[in-house]
Design a protein around this motif. Structure first.
Motif, short mmCIF file in Angstrom:
data_model
loop_
_atom_site.label_atom_id
_atom_site.label_comp_id
_atom_site.label_asym_id
_atom_site.label_seq_id
_atom_site.Cartn_x
_atom_site.Cartn_y
_atom_site.Cartn_z
N TYR A 94 101.35 150.13 42.81
CA TYR A 94 100.93 149.23 42.28
C TYR A 94 99.35 149.57 41.61
CZ TYR A 94 104.04 146.31 44.90
OH TYR A 94 105.21 145.66 45.34
N CYS A 95 99.40 149.25 40.61
CA CYS A 95 98.02 149.31 39.91
C CYS A 95 97.15 148.12 40.18
CB CYS A 95 98.29 149.40 38.34
SG CYS A 95 96.56 149.84 37.36
N ASN A 96 95.83 148.40 40.20
CA ASN A 96 94.86 147.54 40.79
C ASN A 96 93.57 147.43 40.04
OD1 ASN A 96 92.28 147.18 42.91
ND2 ASN A 96 93.67 145.44 43.05
N ALA A 97 92.98 146.63 39.63
CA ALA A 97 91.78 146.59 38.86
C ALA A 97 90.75 145.44 39.47
CB ALA A 97 91.88 145.89 37.56
N LYS A 98 89.57 146.00 39.87
CA LYS A 98 88.44 145.00 40.47
C LYS A 98 87.25 145.00 39.65
CE LYS A 98 89.88 145.74 45.41
NZ LYS A 98 90.92 146.78 45.26
N GLY A 99 86.76 143.77 39.66
CA GLY A 99 85.55 143.71 38.91
C GLY A 99 84.99 142.39 39.34
N ARG A 100 83.91 142.00 38.30
CA ARG A 100 83.46 140.71 38.64
C ARG A 100 82.88 140.15 37.09
NH1 ARG A 100 77.37 140.67 39.34
NH2 ARG A 100 76.70 143.02 39.23
N VAL A 101 82.77 138.88 37.30
CA VAL A 101 82.38 138.02 35.91
C VAL A 101 81.50 137.11 36.19
CG1 VAL A 101 84.55 138.63 34.75
CG2 VAL A 101 84.65 136.64 36.29
N VAL A 102 80.66 136.67 35.18
CA VAL A 102 79.66 135.25 35.48
C VAL A 102 80.69 134.22 35.19
CG1 VAL A 102 77.56 134.23 34.41
CG2 VAL A 102 77.72 136.97 34.73
N VAL A 103 80.42 133.46 36.13
CA VAL A 103 81.58 132.16 35.98
C VAL A 103 80.69 130.77 35.56
CG1 VAL A 103 83.27 133.15 37.46
CG2 VAL A 103 81.27 131.77 38.47
N ASN A 104 79.50 130.74 35.68
CA ASN A 104 78.69 129.55 35.08
C ASN A 104 77.37 130.01 34.61
OD1 ASN A 104 76.79 130.25 37.35
ND2 ASN A 104 77.85 128.85 38.66
N VAL A 105 76.64 129.02 33.97
CA VAL A 105 75.02 128.93 33.42
C VAL A 105 74.03 129.75 34.34
CG1 VAL A 105 75.83 127.59 31.38
CG2 VAL A 105 74.72 126.78 33.48
N GLU A 106 74.41 129.33 35.48
CA GLU A 106 73.15 129.92 36.55
C GLU A 106 73.41 131.24 36.77
OE1 GLU A 106 73.40 125.66 36.62
OE2 GLU A 106 75.28 126.99 37.01
N GLY A 107 74.43 131.99 36.41
CA GLY A 107 74.59 133.38 36.36
C GLY A 107 75.28 133.76 37.64
N ALA A 108 75.88 132.92 38.38
CA ALA A 108 76.81 133.15 39.60
C ALA A 108 78.11 133.95 38.93
CB ALA A 108 77.24 131.96 40.21
N ALA A 109 78.71 134.95 40.02
CA ALA A 109 79.49 135.90 39.45
C ALA A 109 80.68 135.64 40.64
CB ALA A 109 79.07 137.34 39.48
N ALA A 110 81.85 135.86 40.06
CA ALA A 110 83.08 135.94 40.83
C ALA A 110 83.80 137.18 40.93
CB ALA A 110 83.83 134.70 40.32
N GLU A 111 84.28 137.71 42.06
CA GLU A 111 84.87 138.88 41.98
C GLU A 111 86.26 138.46 41.75
OE1 GLU A 111 81.62 141.32 43.16
OE2 GLU A 111 83.79 141.85 42.87
N PHE A 112 86.94 139.53 40.93
CA PHE A 112 88.34 139.47 40.76
C PHE A 112 89.13 140.79 41.25
CE2 PHE A 112 88.81 142.26 37.08
CZ PHE A 112 87.50 141.92 36.50
N ASP A 113 90.21 140.63 41.70
CA ASP A 113 91.26 141.60 42.10
C ASP A 113 92.66 141.34 41.71
OD1 ASP A 113 91.90 142.56 45.43
OD2 ASP A 113 92.32 143.64 43.65
N ARG A 114 93.03 142.19 40.51
CA ARG A 114 94.33 141.93 39.93
C ARG A 114 95.31 143.08 40.28
NH1 ARG A 114 92.47 137.53 39.87
NH2 ARG A 114 91.49 136.53 38.12
N TRP A 115 96.54 142.86 40.27
CA TRP A 115 97.68 143.58 40.68
C TRP A 115 98.68 143.76 39.56
CZ3 TRP A 115 97.19 146.95 44.88
CH2 TRP A 115 96.17 146.32 45.76
#
Length: 125
Positions: A94-115
């Motif tokens: 399985y290929c995997n990708a991990k990263g994070r993105v800013v999800v709101n105007v306060e700058g909070a970030a969410a991790e993601f983990d895709r397969w």
């Protein structure tokens, strides 16, 4: 979302070679920090094979060191060159990708983990 498509699996004899490819797509490609390959054999848990960061740092499972090489290209594709394959390498990869993105105007970030969907590698004795 990030989508991952793997290819390159197949059936080979012990000692043979395969090259797996992973092609990412989606709006969050630029947010990927680490990509890698994991594998899962029947009746076993998914395990890390190799990873590579955007900075080029690589990490390998002890079981594949010296035999497998992970790499990437400028199109964000990730490859796994597998040499000297052994029957115990048989698994779905399985290929995997991990990263994070800013999800709101306060700058909070969410991790993601895709397969990806996985590609079967079978090594015969």
């Amino acid at each position: 979302q990030v989508q991952l498509v793997e290819s390159g699996g197949g059936l080979v004899q012990s000692g043979g070679s395969l090259r797996l490819s992973c092609v990412p797509s989606g709006r969050r490609i630029s947010s990927i920090n680490t990509m890698g390959w994991y594998r899962q054999a029947p009746e076993k848990e998914r395990e890390l094979v190799a990873t590579i960061t955007t900075g080029g740092y690589t990490r390998y499972s002890d079981s594949v060191k010296g035999r497998f090489t992970i790499s990437r290209d400028n199109a964000n594709r990730v490859y796994l060159q597998m040499n000297s394959l052994k029957p115990e390498d048989t698994a779905i990869y399985y290929c995997n990708a991990k990263g994070r993105v800013v999800v709101n105007v306060e700058g909070a970030a969410a991790e993601f983990d895709r397969w990806g969907q996985g590609t079967q590698v079978t090594v015969s004795s």
